[in-house]
Write a protein that holds these residues in place. Structure first.
Motif, short mmCIF file in Angstrom:
data_model
loop_
_atom_site.label_atom_id
_atom_site.label_comp_id
_atom_site.label_asym_id
_atom_site.label_seq_id
_atom_site.Cartn_x
_atom_site.Cartn_y
_atom_site.Cartn_z
N ILE A 262 3.85 7.58 2.86
CA ILE A 262 3.49 6.59 3.87
C ILE A 262 3.23 5.29 3.12
CG2 ILE A 262 1.91 5.93 5.72
CD1 ILE A 262 1.20 8.93 5.95
N ASP A 263 4.11 4.31 3.30
CA ASP A 263 4.02 3.03 2.61
C ASP A 263 3.97 1.89 3.62
OD1 ASP A 263 4.31 4.48 0.29
OD2 ASP A 263 6.39 3.92 -0.03
N GLN B 50 10.25 -16.76 5.63
CA GLN B 50 10.35 -15.43 6.21
C GLN B 50 9.08 -14.65 5.93
OE1 GLN B 50 13.54 -13.22 4.44
NE2 GLN B 50 13.89 -12.03 6.29
N ASN B 51 8.52 -14.04 6.98
CA ASN B 51 7.38 -13.12 6.87
C ASN B 51 7.80 -11.80 7.50
OD1 ASN B 51 5.47 -14.85 5.66
ND2 ASN B 51 5.07 -15.81 7.63
N GLU B 52 7.59 -10.69 6.77
CA GLU B 52 7.99 -9.39 7.29
C GLU B 52 6.92 -8.35 6.99
OE1 GLU B 52 12.79 -9.10 7.13
OE2 GLU B 52 11.75 -8.71 5.25
N SER B 53 6.80 -7.40 7.90
CA SER B 53 5.99 -6.21 7.67
C SER B 53 6.95 -5.03 7.56
CB SER B 53 5.02 -5.97 8.82
OG SER B 53 4.07 -7.00 8.88
N LEU B 54 6.81 -4.25 6.49
CA LEU B 54 7.71 -3.13 6.22
C LEU B 54 6.93 -1.83 6.23
CD1 LEU B 54 9.51 -4.70 3.15
CD2 LEU B 54 10.23 -4.83 5.51
N TYR B 55 7.58 -0.77 6.69
CA TYR B 55 6.97 0.55 6.75
C TYR B 55 7.93 1.56 6.12
CZ TYR B 55 4.40 -1.95 10.33
OH TYR B 55 3.66 -2.90 11.00
N GLY B 56 7.40 2.52 5.39
CA GLY B 56 8.19 3.59 4.82
C GLY B 56 7.52 4.93 5.07
N PHE B 57 8.29 5.90 5.57
CA PHE B 57 7.77 7.24 5.88
C PHE B 57 8.71 8.27 5.30
CE2 PHE B 57 6.75 4.41 9.41
CZ PHE B 57 5.37 4.52 9.44
N GLY B 58 8.17 9.39 4.83
CA GLY B 58 9.05 10.43 4.31
C GLY B 58 8.30 11.59 3.70
N LEU B 59 9.09 12.43 3.01
CA LEU B 59 8.58 13.64 2.35
C LEU B 59 9.21 13.74 0.98
CD1 LEU B 59 9.04 16.15 5.30
CD2 LEU B 59 6.89 15.18 4.52
N GLY B 60 8.60 14.55 0.13
CA GLY B 60 9.18 14.74 -1.19
C GLY B 60 8.49 15.85 -1.93
N PHE B 61 8.92 16.03 -3.17
CA PHE B 61 8.29 17.02 -4.04
C PHE B 61 8.38 16.55 -5.48
CE2 PHE B 61 12.68 18.46 -3.65
CZ PHE B 61 13.03 18.73 -4.96
N GLY B 62 7.54 17.12 -6.32
CA GLY B 62 7.53 16.82 -7.75
C GLY B 62 7.50 18.11 -8.54
N ILE B 63 8.19 18.09 -9.67
CA ILE B 63 8.24 19.25 -10.56
C ILE B 63 7.93 18.77 -11.97
CG2 ILE B 63 9.68 21.09 -11.50
CD1 ILE B 63 11.43 20.84 -8.98
N LEU B 64 6.96 19.40 -12.60
CA LEU B 64 6.63 19.09 -13.99
C LEU B 64 7.55 19.91 -14.88
CD1 LEU B 64 4.80 17.47 -15.83
CD2 LEU B 64 3.19 19.38 -15.78
N THR B 65 8.42 19.23 -15.61
CA THR B 65 9.38 19.89 -16.51
C THR B 65 9.03 19.55 -17.96
OG1 THR B 65 10.93 18.04 -16.56
CG2 THR B 65 11.18 19.61 -14.75
N LYS B 66 9.77 20.12 -18.88
CA LYS B 66 9.56 19.80 -20.30
C LYS B 66 9.94 18.35 -20.59
CE LYS B 66 10.19 24.47 -22.02
NZ LYS B 66 10.96 25.36 -22.89
N ALA B 67 10.85 17.78 -19.81
CA ALA B 67 11.27 16.40 -19.99
C ALA B 67 10.30 15.40 -19.36
CB ALA B 67 12.66 16.19 -19.39
N GLY B 68 9.48 15.84 -18.41
CA GLY B 68 8.54 14.95 -17.73
C GLY B 68 8.40 15.33 -16.27
N LEU B 69 7.89 14.41 -15.46
CA LEU B 69 7.70 14.65 -14.04
C LEU B 69 8.94 14.20 -13.27
CD1 LEU B 69 5.88 15.49 -11.67
CD2 LEU B 69 4.99 13.15 -11.65
N LEU B 70 9.63 15.13 -12.65
CA LEU B 70 10.81 14.87 -11.83
C LEU B 70 10.37 14.79 -10.38
CD1 LEU B 70 13.92 14.63 -11.59
CD2 LEU B 70 13.96 17.12 -11.32
N LEU C 170 0.87 -1.17 0.00
CA LEU C 170 0.00 0.00 0.00
C LEU C 170 0.91 1.22 0.00
CD1 LEU C 170 -2.80 1.35 0.31
CD2 LEU C 170 -2.43 1.24 2.78
N ASN C 171 0.89 1.98 -1.10
CA ASN C 171 1.69 3.20 -1.22
C ASN C 171 0.75 4.40 -1.21
OD1 ASN C 171 3.43 1.12 -2.09
ND2 ASN C 171 4.65 2.56 -3.23
N THR C 172 1.02 5.37 -0.35
CA THR C 172 0.21 6.58 -0.32
C THR C 172 1.10 7.79 -0.55
OG1 THR C 172 0.41 6.91 2.05
CG2 THR C 172 -1.43 5.56 1.30
N GLU C 173 0.51 8.80 -1.13
CA GLU C 173 1.24 10.02 -1.43
C GLU C 173 0.23 11.16 -1.39
OE1 GLU C 173 4.40 9.72 -4.50
OE2 GLU C 173 3.29 11.36 -5.44
N TYR C 174 0.16 11.88 -0.29
CA TYR C 174 -0.75 13.00 -0.14
C TYR C 174 -0.05 14.26 -0.66
CZ TYR C 174 -3.42 9.75 2.62
OH TYR C 174 -4.13 8.65 3.02
#
Length: 96
Positions: free
Chosen positions: A35-36, A47-67, A17-21
Motif C-alpha cells: 500500500i503506497d 502539475q500536482n498529482e496524488s498517486l496510489y499503489g496497491f498489491g501483493l508480494g513475497f520475499g525469500i532470503l537466499t544465499k545471494a540476498g533477499l529476493l 509513504l510506502n507500507t509493507e505488512y
C-alpha cells in the motif's frame, strides 16, 4: 513507487509513504501487502498529482540476498482503476 513504470514519474517536490505488512511463512519466506501513497509536484509543467499503489508480494532470503517479488497496480487520483496497469517488480538486495 510500486505499480508504476520505473523512471516514469518526474517531480520537483514529492512525499512518499510506502507500507509493507509482512506475514512470516517460515524463517526465510514471507508474504506481504503493498500500500503506497505519493504526492508529486512538478513546477516545470505546473502539475500536482496524488498517486496510489496497491498489491501483493513475497520475499525469500537466499544465499545471494533477499529476493523480492511484487505484483502492484498504480493509480493516479482522477484515473479509473485498470487491472491492465499492473506491474511486476523483482528485486535482489545483496550485502557483501
Amino acid at each position: 513507487m510500486r505499480g508504476f513504470t520505473e523512471n516514469s514519474l518526474t517531480a520537483t517536490k514529492y512525499a512518499v509513504l510506502n507500507t509493507e505488512y509482512r506475514y512470516l511463512l517460515s524463517n526465510t519466506i514471507y508474504a506481504h501487502s503493498v500500500i503506497d501513497f505519493a504526492s508529486l509536484e512538478n513546477k516545470i509543467n505546473s502539475q500536482n498529482e496524488s498517486l496510489y499503489g496497491f498489491g501483493l508480494g513475497f520475499g525469500i532470503l537466499t544465499k545471494a540476498g533477499l529476493l523480492k517479488f511484487n505484483f502492484a497496480n498504480g493509480k493516479v487520483e482522477n484515473q479509473q482503476f485498470k487491472f491492465s496497469n499492473s506491474k511486476i517488480h523483482l528485486s535482489l538486495t545483496a550485502l557483501f
